[in-house]
Design an enzyme around this catalytic site. Structure first.
Site, PDB file in Angstrom:
ATOM      1  N   CYS A   1      -7.530 -11.199   0.304  1.00 18.92           N
ATOM      2  CA  CYS A   1      -7.410 -10.783   1.741  1.00 18.92           C
ATOM      3  C   CYS A   1      -7.786 -12.132   2.459  1.00 18.92           C
ATOM      4  O   CYS A   1      -8.779 -12.959   2.373  1.00 18.92           O
ATOM      5  CB  CYS A   1      -8.674  -9.987   2.036  1.00 18.92           C
ATOM      6  SG  CYS A   1      -8.866  -9.437   3.626  1.00 18.92           S
TER       7      CYS A   1
ATOM      8  N   CYS B   1     -13.523  -2.468   5.758  1.00 17.78           N
ATOM      9  CA  CYS B   1     -12.701  -1.862   4.857  1.00 17.78           C
ATOM     10  C   CYS B   1     -13.385  -0.721   4.230  1.00 17.78           C
ATOM     11  O   CYS B   1     -12.919   0.252   3.739  1.00 17.78           O
ATOM     12  CB  CYS B   1     -11.518  -2.384   4.493  1.00 17.78           C
ATOM     13  SG  CYS B   1     -10.787  -3.437   5.657  1.00 17.78           S
TER      14      CYS B   1
ATOM     15  N   LYS C   1      -6.493   5.988  12.349  1.00 20.67           N
ATOM     16  CA  LYS C   1      -6.924   6.771  11.182  1.00 20.67           C
ATOM     17  C   LYS C   1      -7.458   8.223  11.312  1.00 20.67           C
ATOM     18  O   LYS C   1      -8.246   8.365  11.888  1.00 20.67           O
ATOM     19  CB  LYS C   1      -8.135   5.665  10.499  1.00 20.67           C
ATOM     20  CG  LYS C   1      -7.484   4.449   9.910  1.00 20.67           C
ATOM     21  CD  LYS C   1      -8.524   3.589   9.524  1.00 20.67           C
ATOM     22  CE  LYS C   1      -8.238   1.992   8.994  1.00 20.67           C
ATOM     23  NZ  LYS C   1      -9.264   1.325   8.492  1.00 20.67           N
TER      24      LYS C   1
ATOM     25  N   CYS D   1     -15.957  -9.406   4.951  1.00 23.83           N
ATOM     26  CA  CYS D   1     -16.065  -9.595   6.564  1.00 23.83           C
ATOM     27  C   CYS D   1     -16.328  -8.549   7.187  1.00 23.83           C
ATOM     28  O   CYS D   1     -16.556  -7.469   6.681  1.00 23.83           O
ATOM     29  CB  CYS D   1     -14.551 -10.294   6.864  1.00 23.83           C
ATOM     30  SG  CYS D   1     -13.412  -9.017   7.133  1.00 23.83           S
TER      31      CYS D   1
ATOM     32  N   CYS E   1     -14.803  -3.585  -0.554  1.00 26.07           N
ATOM     33  CA  CYS E   1     -13.595  -3.783  -0.083  1.00 26.07           C
ATOM     34  C   CYS E   1     -12.868  -4.826  -1.147  1.00 26.07           C
ATOM     35  O   CYS E   1     -13.584  -5.350  -2.241  1.00 26.07           O
ATOM     36  CB  CYS E   1     -13.459  -4.230   1.053  1.00 26.07           C
ATOM     37  SG  CYS E   1     -13.926  -5.891   1.504  1.00 26.07           S
TER      38      CYS E   1
ATOM     39  N   ARG F   1       0.847  -1.142  -0.006  1.00 28.39           N
ATOM     40  CA  ARG F   1       0.029  -0.132   0.060  1.00 28.39           C
ATOM     41  C   ARG F   1       0.943   1.366   0.120  1.00 28.39           C
ATOM     42  O   ARG F   1       1.722   1.403   0.783  1.00 28.39           O
ATOM     43  CB  ARG F   1      -0.882   0.067   1.233  1.00 28.39           C
ATOM     44  CG  ARG F   1      -1.945   1.076   1.232  1.00 28.39           C
ATOM     45  CD  ARG F   1      -2.730   0.770   2.524  1.00 28.39           C
ATOM     46  NE  ARG F   1      -3.655  -0.376   2.514  1.00 28.39           N
ATOM     47  CZ  ARG F   1      -4.033  -0.830   3.662  1.00 28.39           C
ATOM     48  NH1 ARG F   1      -3.816  -0.506   4.820  1.00 28.39           N
ATOM     49  NH2 ARG F   1      -4.911  -2.060   3.635  1.00 28.39           N
TER      50      ARG F   1
ATOM     51  N   LYS G   1      -4.438   0.069  14.817  1.00 31.53           N
ATOM     52  CA  LYS G   1      -4.371   1.216  13.726  1.00 31.53           C
ATOM     53  C   LYS G   1      -4.836   2.265  14.258  1.00 31.53           C
ATOM     54  O   LYS G   1      -5.873   2.322  14.949  1.00 31.53           O
ATOM     55  CB  LYS G   1      -4.731   0.528  12.519  1.00 31.53           C
ATOM     56  CG  LYS G   1      -6.181   0.241  12.612  1.00 31.53           C
ATOM     57  CD  LYS G   1      -6.588  -0.538  11.316  1.00 31.53           C
ATOM     58  CE  LYS G   1      -7.995  -1.198  11.466  1.00 31.53           C
ATOM     59  NZ  LYS G   1      -8.151  -1.999  10.209  1.00 31.53           N
TER      60      LYS G   1
ATOM     61  N   ARG H   1      -1.966   5.991  10.111  1.00 38.37           N
ATOM     62  CA  ARG H   1      -2.042   5.481   8.532  1.00 38.37           C
ATOM     63  C   ARG H   1      -2.147   6.789   7.706  1.00 38.37           C
ATOM     64  O   ARG H   1      -2.453   7.924   8.152  1.00 38.37           O
ATOM     65  CB  ARG H   1      -3.128   4.475   8.354  1.00 38.37           C
ATOM     66  CG  ARG H   1      -3.274   3.447   9.146  1.00 38.37           C
ATOM     67  CD  ARG H   1      -2.878   2.207   8.616  1.00 38.37           C
ATOM     68  NE  ARG H   1      -2.895   0.973   9.722  1.00 38.37           N
ATOM     69  CZ  ARG H   1      -3.635  -0.284   9.291  1.00 38.37           C
ATOM     70  NH1 ARG H   1      -4.368  -0.124   8.348  1.00 38.37           N
ATOM     71  NH2 ARG H   1      -3.433  -1.190  10.197  1.00 38.37           N
TER      72      ARG H   1
HETATM   73  S1  SF4 Z   1     -13.423  -5.711   4.971  1.00 37.57           S
HETATM   74 FE1  SF4 Z   1     -12.375  -7.773   5.789  1.00 37.57          FE
HETATM   75  S2  SF4 Z   1     -12.473  -8.948   3.590  1.00 37.57           S
HETATM   76 FE2  SF4 Z   1     -12.824  -6.755   3.092  1.00 37.57          FE
HETATM   77  S3  SF4 Z   1     -10.618  -6.251   2.776  1.00 37.57           S
HETATM   78 FE3  SF4 Z   1     -11.032  -5.643   4.758  1.00 37.57          FE
HETATM   79  S4  SF4 Z   1     -10.368  -7.517   6.012  1.00 37.57           S
HETATM   80 FE4  SF4 Z   1     -10.602  -8.113   4.080  1.00 37.57          FE
END
Ligand code: SF4
Ligand SMILES: Cc1cc2nc3c(=O)[nH]c(=O)nc-3n(C[C@H](O)[C@H](O)[C@H](O)COP(=O)(O)O)c2cc1C
Length: 1488
Positions: A1357, A1400, A1132, A1396, A1351, A996, A1130, A1065
């Site tokens: 991931c 993100c 932000k 998940c 995401c 990143r 983290k 970050r």
């Molecule tokens: S929300 Fe979960 S699945 Fe999506 S990128 Fe972030 S950690 Fe990975």
């Protein structure tokens, strides 16, 4: 004993000057010659007889002998030697040698899948072979384009007669012949055969014929375009006009007919080249090669069908359309092409194509058929050894209304020609054709359209059709070039000097597409000027001016070509040496690949490479767009034949999703099944490497392999088996490595065992995430503390038989999917559950399961709770193993999740093993493991540098390193699409890295954009991801490219420091194109704050940039802000500029909201604290939270405020539990008032009251906007932030082209889109034209699509439970029809998806959110605030796609009908009671 070759040998002996017999282990034609008692010959001397071995490339010797000695030559062989002979057959034909090959068609057993060698290269025979002993004529078909005439017969007498006719025709036309006979027909045992060669042979062949033949052959230099019968109509030049004319198709046909007449006169036995038998008014006519017709003939007779006839083809090549049509009664309504061909993958067989084409190709004869072309069916006989039966015939006759492809009975597959278009509807070609169009534009000439609605699609699709007409075009341009050349050299012709010069230049450069165009245009302009005075050849040139441009000629071949070297057009292209490109598509999915594929796809490539002068590439558009692009361009530039093998798997499903195609491609490329490579002989001439392997992952293995073996082409020649061994060797290398590692592990274990006492424990885990594995590790530690020896591994790494050897086995197994075993325990469970007996009565065991009693919340789904552990426990008991304890059941719903049950179960386990409670030992040191790791790392160094040097593995050395690299902006990942397959193959996971790039405020220069673009190609997977936090992300970087990647990024003046990790970050900032001055001030602030909060360790520069400290200069690193343990988690920060809340200020730990003075300049910021998105499914102690507004600070005070907020979190954040470590929990645990006081106490100034502001939404504004300073800005829609090229939308190329000419900036938006910022009015039109050209101007999406965000999730991931980026667009599309229908097209509804619950893409502030729960199942959340100010709430759990659509569509309809003026969707669902509003993070999980 009498062999089937005896009659043929007799005919050959009587009528030739040289005989070659090709012996193989199963066939010895030479013995037939030895046995001849009748040694009659037409010449005075007996023919020289030579015996050759089938595996010693016999046809090369035959070709050379025939070329030099010019004798009438006979060959006795079996058909399975033909395939390998193809290149020599071409040559033999081009030399006009009078060679007759008498072949007996050989039965093939498809199960044995034998491999023979073509020119030293392994070639597949399976696809051309017969089926369980049925003679197949595929070998014969394979050589039908070599320039040999082909005769076939259906009984022993005909075989003998036609053998003599073939010898005579060969010598009289100087054309080689193939006389094909099936073994039964060739048999000599039939007493009735009249062997009257002594009378017939001299009548057919005279001494004069032989002399004339020798003269003709002497005149022949090699014919360059050697295929004589590709397009046999009159008027078609079959070969290069410079070569002496070969016998035309018509001449050969007529000669055979004439000789058959002679034969009839001599013997009374009558044959026609194409023979019809049946009533003159037949409605149905079967068409069959004579060689395969006898059982059909019998069956037809038995059937007594009145209006059915049969066309028997004795002379198959040259194919005479005219004579074929003449043979048919015009009453025919239906033609059934009968072929013995077991392989159903070839959509249209050669004979079928010939027959189909005949009806339309011949203009003269067309009239007879006009308006009533019969229906043409293909009936394929594929019975096993059986004869065609009466029932088969009946079935074939009643197949009129059958579907395009159908099985009439077990023996027949029939196919109607009218199905051509339907079978081609699969758009397999689309992406590649699109690319060809894009790359070559006007120059593109695809000769055979794959898609056509005409019933003649089948013929146009055939290689013969395309090739024939391409050859014509190529020769026409060659003649044109010749004309130009003669014209400029003609001193009698008056040509103006500029024109002569331009013509000369064109002639010199005519093969170079660019120069040919440039000089061609010049000539055309000059000719135009002089158009009234043009005479003679200049006028001719002018009339043909379209010939100046150099076309890019392509033939497109579909699956059948890819499968089948023999039946494809590959030979013709290759041996022609013409500048023709062949694109061969292969659509067979990796997962459906044939069990024993013998690498045959690659064989085509290797076969072509072996010619040495052919450009060959193997590409896959879903794996690497740019590699396809390069391959197509190189193929076009290459002056000679090119073969591009293109992969595009089409899984056999009704609705194939792009994700499936992508995954299939990845598997194929990754496993080496479909390697990406280019072979460019032109490079070799320049002294460069001709072979380039483009498959990144297998590159290293293969490179080592090649280095060892020297050079690919060399090995192919020296070692014909290389084709097969190519992948195997890669695999076995990897496996060998794996075995070595395993052995080492065993040795280490043995050592360990030696050092420890007590009962040994085997601890086995099944774990998808890391919970169960983590517990297994804890048990190992616990065992050591108790002086027990213990080892642990994944369940799948042991076999169930191992259990019988163990005394104590402990299982820790979690629950995956819907009550399923985790991936690394499935094989084990499969074996165990199937076992009925296993000697485990001495084995003691215990099982601890992990699950979530609420994961599948419906009552009837309770069975899925902890199912694997329950099943495992029960099965072990059933097999007689002895339980040490009761089953332990960890439940995510318990107060401490699985820890609650663990705390009870673990002590019971140790007791059952006879261990006393530990005294004085702290079992789990109550100190943060992560902090310890950070301290031990020496300011983020760890053993990263050492791990990078280890090339035996694709991963880093230590688990700690994978955590430490995050601080450097790097995540180690593995491709989850490939996990299972690699595991099956015994390979380590497909590790790669995500990097990143920190881009404060998301602003990059065009130069930086160009750098990112190229870095993605050179070191990563060719795509660029714009993230939800305004960063660039590279994916798929292999370890060996990692350092280079980071160095290149730094070279572009960006870096990756602190892009991840427990630090501050990337700082986000509103990209604000409207207020230019304000943007500058706000962005400068973001950049300064970012720099202020950067970690100061020198580890980054040391590891990645090789900036080592000078020797002896012992500098101790120091982190003034962070200290050695950095932050608990983290951190932000974002900066918002009202009225846009695009940065989602409430979703971050620290937020700044810009407040302006009356004059629009920046006054300072309102400050928000405590936002955050992440949570864990089912764990109510984790939740998302929106930030609190705590006051206002001036611009000058803002950096210090930020620093102090971060330090409060540094000092008070939870360092013990990472799931509770974000600042939102620190604030909720202690209260916002405490936080404000603590912060204030650290600041030298007073935080002021917050100032008023207003947000409208959190979306991006697309399209052109003009700023206050009159500069223009264009916001492009980039789907889910993924910048890539697709054939339909080459966005990446487009942005590269823009960056090359753009003078402003690129601004990344917080919603993963891109602004081309600061465009001068004078440059706007240029940028706009590029936007249009590369389809970046497309903004006509629905408001829902424009406001959607996902995401990354799969495949990279590691936390993803469900698809996100790859899936959201298609889900939104499903909702769009309703959205449009109810008039909400332009209304913005924020829709977000994550794979998940980590959040993100900031799902919990979206109006509609989908959060992955399991593969294909999502929790649906509703009611977030339209500008991100309010959290949403769980509406329903674990919905599948149809359920989501069924739930949301009515809701959207209702919203359209009942919403208040200006009411947003998120507010509406709350007002009408669909969902309860979430007012604070703590109440996020309260559903009522
Ligand atoms: S929300 Fe979960 S699945 Fe999506 S990128 Fe972030 S950690 Fe990975
Ligand atoms: C995708 C997914 C599916 C799950 N399915 C179930 C299930 O069907 N039944 C159950 O009891 N628990 C289920 N769980 C809960 C897990 O078993 C539980 O969270 C466990 O602690 C995960 O352990 P692991 O990290 O070792 O895989 C599921 C979890 C995930 C992520």
């Amino acid at each position: 004993m009498v062999s089937s070759f005896d009659n043929l040998a007799q005919a050959a002996f009587a009528s030739s000057e040289a005989i070659f017999s090709i012996n193989s282990p199963s066939s010895h034609p030479s013995r037939a010659i030895d046995r001849l008692s009748d040694k009659y010959t037409i010449s005075n001397t007996s023919p020289a007889v030579t015996t050759l071995q089938a595996n010693a490339d016999p046809f090369q010797k035959i070709q050379e002998s025939a070329a030099t000695k010019k004798e009438l030559t006979s060959v006795l062989a079996t058909s399975d030697s033909l395939l390998a002979a193809i290149p020599h057959l071409f040559k033999t034909a081009s030399q006009r040698s009078a060679v007759v090959v008498h072949v007996e068609t050989k039965e093939r057993d498809s199960d044995s899948s034998t491999t023979q060698h073509i020119n030293g290269t392994a070639a597949p025979t399976k696809s051309t072979g017969g089926h369980n002993g049925v003679p197949s004529y595929a070998d014969l078909m394979a050589v039908r384009q070599t320039g040999f005439a082909v005769l076939t017969s259906d009984n022993a007498q005909a075989a003998f007669d036609l053998a003599l006719v073939a010898q005579a025709a060969a010598v009289q036309t100087s054309t080689p012949f193939l006389n094909a006979v099936n073994s039964a027909a060739a048999g000599a045992s039939d007493k009735k055969i009249v062997l009257d060669h002594q009378r017939v042979a001299p009548a057919l062949i005279s001494e004069q014929d032989l002399i004339a033949h020798r003269e003709r052959q002497s005149a022949v230099s090699e014919i360059s375009l050697s295929s004589l019968y590709l397009k046999p109509q009159e008027g078609q030049p079959a070969a290069d006009s410079a070569a002496p004319a070969a016998a035309s198709a018509e001449e050969v046909y007529n000669k055979v007919e004439e000789l058959l007449d002679v034969l009839q006169k001599q013997t009374g036995r009558s044959y026609r080249p194409i023979e019809y038998q049946g009533p003159a008014n037949a409605k149905t006519v079967f068409v069959s090669l004579a060689i395969g017709s006898s059982s059909l003939d019998h069956a037809l007779k038995a059937h007594h069908a009145k209006d059915v006839g049969l066309v028997k083809i004795h002379l198959y090549r040259p194919w005479s359309e005219r004579h074929f049509l003449q043979a048919l009664p015009t009453s025919v309504e239906r033609v059934i092409v009968f072929e013995q061909s077991p392989a159903a993958h070839t959509a249209w067989t050669p004979l079928f194509l010939d027959v189909s084409a005949s009806f339309h190709a011949s203009a003269d004869d067309k009239a007879a058929w006009a308006g009533k072309v019969p229906k043409i069916l293909s009936a394929r006989f594929r019975g096993s050894g059986a004869e065609v039966t009466d029932a088969d015939v009946k079935a074939a006759l009643t197949s009129e209304h059958a579907k395009p492809t159908f099985v009439i009975n077990p023996h027949f597959v029939a196919q109607s020609v009218s199905s051509a278009s339907s079978l081609q509807e699969s758009d397999v070609d689309t992406p590649y054709i699109q690319m060809l169009n894009q790359v070559f534009q006007d120059r593109l000439n695809i000769e055979n359209g794959l898609k056509t609605d005409s019933v003649w699609g089948s013929a146009q699709q055939s290689p013969e059709f395309g090739y024939g007409s391409l050859v014509t075009k190529v020769s026409a341009r060659a003649r044109f070039a010749e004309l130009v050349s003669k014209t400029v050299q003609d001193s009698n012709l008056k040509i103006a000097e500029p024109l002569r010069k331009a013509l000369t230049q064109w002639h010199l450069n005519r093969s170079d597409s660019k120069l040919a165009k440039r000089h061609g245009d010049e000539v055309i302009a000059l000719l135009q000027e002089a158009k009234d005075s043009l005479v003679g050849s200049l006028a001719e040139i002018s009339a043909q001016s379209s010939q100046f441009a150099k076309p890019s000629h392509w033939l497109i071949g579909a699956d059948a070509w890819a499968f089948d070297i023999a039946n494809s057009g590959v030979h013709h292209v290759i041996s022609s040496n013409a500048d023709i490109n062949l694109l061969i598509l292969d659509t067979e999915p990796y997962t459906a690949r044939t069990q024993n594929p013998e690498n045959r796809k690659k064989d085509i490539g290797l076969y072509a490479m072996n010619y040495g002068s052919v450009f060959v590439a193997s590409v896959a558009v879903y794996s690497s767009y740019s590699q396809v692009l390069h391959a197509l361009i190189e193929a076009d530039q290459y002056q000679g034949p090119s073969v591009v093998l293109a992969y595009l798997p089409r899984p056999d499903e009704e609705n194939v999703s792009p994700i499936t195609v992508l995954k299939e491609t990845k598997l194929a490329v990754d496993t080496g099944y479909w390697p990406l490579y280019r072979w460019n002989p032109a490079l070799e001439e320049k002294g460069e490497e001709a072979f380039r392997l483009d498959s990144e992952r297998i590159k290293l293995d293969l490179q080592q392999f090649l280095e060892r073996e020297n050079h690919l082409s060399l090995i192919i020649q020296q070692n014909p088996d290389v084709a097969r061994t190519l992948t195997h060797s890669i695999e076995s290398e990897a496996k060998a490595r794996d075995v070595a590692l395993k052995k080492k592990a065993k040795d280490d274990f043995a050592k360990l065992m030696g050092g420890l006492g007590g009962p040994p424990l085997l601890i086995l885990f099944g774990s998808d995430g890391s919970n169960a594995e983590g517990l297994a590790k804890r048990l190992v530690k616990g065992a050591k503390l108790r002086n027990l020896s213990a080892r642990y591994s994944a369940m799948d790494d042991v076999s169930i038989e191992d259990l019988t050897l163990e005394k104590h086995v402990i299982f820790v197994v979690s629950t995956a999917g819907q009550g399923e075993f985790p991936v690394n325990a499935r094989e084990f469970w499969k074996a165990l559950s199937a076992a009925t007996e296993l000697g485990v009565s001495e084995t003691k065991f215990s099982v601890f399961g992990l699950g979530d009693s609420h994961y599948w919340p419906r009552e009837e789904d309770a069975i899925f709770y902890n199912r694997p552990s329950k099943e495992l426990n029960a099965k072990l008991i059933e097999l007689g193993a002895q339980p040490l304890t009761d089953l332990g059941l960890g439940n995510d719903q318990d107060a401490d999740a699985f820890e609650t049950a663990w705390a009870v179960w673990e002590p019971l386990l140790w007791t059952s093993l006879g261990c006393k409670p530990l005294e004085g030992v702290v079992e789990e040191p109550k100190k943060s493991a992560d902090d310890a790791m950070k301290i031990d790392s020496n300011y983020l160094r760890g053993t990263i540098a050492e791990g990078l040097l280890d090339d035996t593995t694709g991963q880093l050395r230590a688990e700690a390193d994978t955590k430490l690299t995050k601080f450097h902006g790097i995540y180690q990942q593995d491709d989850r699409d490939l996990r299972e397959e690699r595991k099956k193959q015994g390979l380590e996971k497909a590790f790669s890295f995500m990097v990143r790039v920190r881009v404060p405020g998301g602003v990059a220069t065009p130069a930086q954009w160009l750098a990112m673009d190229s870095i993605s190609d050179v070191t990563a997977n060719g795509t660029l991801k714009l993230t939800t936090r305004q960063a660039f992300q590279f994916h798929g970087i292999l370890k060996r490219n990692l350092k280079k990647n980071i160095q290149l990024i730094n070279k572009s003046l960006l870096d990756t420091i602190a892009a991840c990790g427990d630090v501050n970050r990337n700082i986000m900032c509103n990209p604000n194109p409207h207020q230019s001055d304000l943007h500058k001030q706000v962005n400068d602030f973001a950049t300064d704050l970012s720099a202020h909060l950067l970690p100061k360790t020198s580890a980054y520069r040391e590891i990645w940039l090789d900036q080592k400290l000078v020797k002896g200069e012992a500098v101790v690193d120091h982190e003034p802000l962070y200290g050695p343990t950095y932050l608990p988690r983290k951190f932000k920060i974002v900066v918002a500029v009202p009225p846009s809340n695009d940065v989602d200020v409430y979703a971050h730990d620290l937020g700044y909201i810009a407040i302006t003075n009356k004059d629009g300049s920046l006054a300072g910021f309102n400050v928000t604290v405590g936002g955050g998105m992440g949570m864990t499914h089912g764990n109510k102690k984790t939740y998302p939270r929106v930030a609190d507004l705590i006051g206002f600070v001036t611009t000058e005070q803002a950096i210090e405020t930020g620093e102090k907020v971060m330090l409060v979190q540094r000092d008070f954040g939870d360092r013990m539990n990472r799931k509770h470590a974000r600042m939102k929990y620190t604030i909720d645990d202690r209260g916002i008032e405490w936080f404000k006081t603590e912060l204030q106490s650290r600041l030298p100034f007073q935080i002021q009251e917050a100032r008023p502001f207003k947000f409208l939404d959190n979306a991006d504004r697309y399209g052109w906007t003009q700023g206050q300073d009159k500069m223009w800005h264009y916001c492009c829609y980039i789907e889910n932030g993924r910048v890539k090229d697709t054939p339909a939308e080459p966005h990446k190329t487009g942005l590269r082209e823009i960056a090359k000419i753009h003078n402003g900036e690129f601004r990344l938006t917080p919603n993963q889109h891109l602004i081309i910022a600061n465009v001068k009015a004078s440059e706007k039109a240029h940028i706009q034209s590029l936007l249009e050209q590369y389809k970046l101007d497309k903004l006509n999406y629905t408001g829902a699509m424009l406001n959607s965000m996902a995401c990354v999730a799969f495949p990279t991931c590691s936390l993803a439970m469900a698809e996100s980026e790859r899936y959201l667009p298609s889900l939104v599309q499903l909702l769009e029809s309703t959205i449009e229908e109810v008039g909400l097209r332009d209304d913005a509804i924020t829709i977000r998806m994550t794979g998940c619950p980590n959040g993100c893409a900031r799902p919990y502030v979206a109006e509609i959110a989908f959060v992955g729960k399991a593969f294909g199942a999502y929790n649906v959340y509703l009611g977030g605030g339209h500008h991100g100010q309010r959290l949403n709430k769980l509406y329903k759990e674990s919905l599948t796609e149809p359920e989501i659509v069924a739930e949301l569509k009515p809701m959207i309809r209702r919203y359209a009908a009942e919403r208040l003026d200006g009411e947003h969707f998120g507010d509406f669902v709350i007002r009408v009671g669909i969902i309860k509003a979430t007012l604070s993070g703590k109440t996020f999980h309260d559903l009522s």
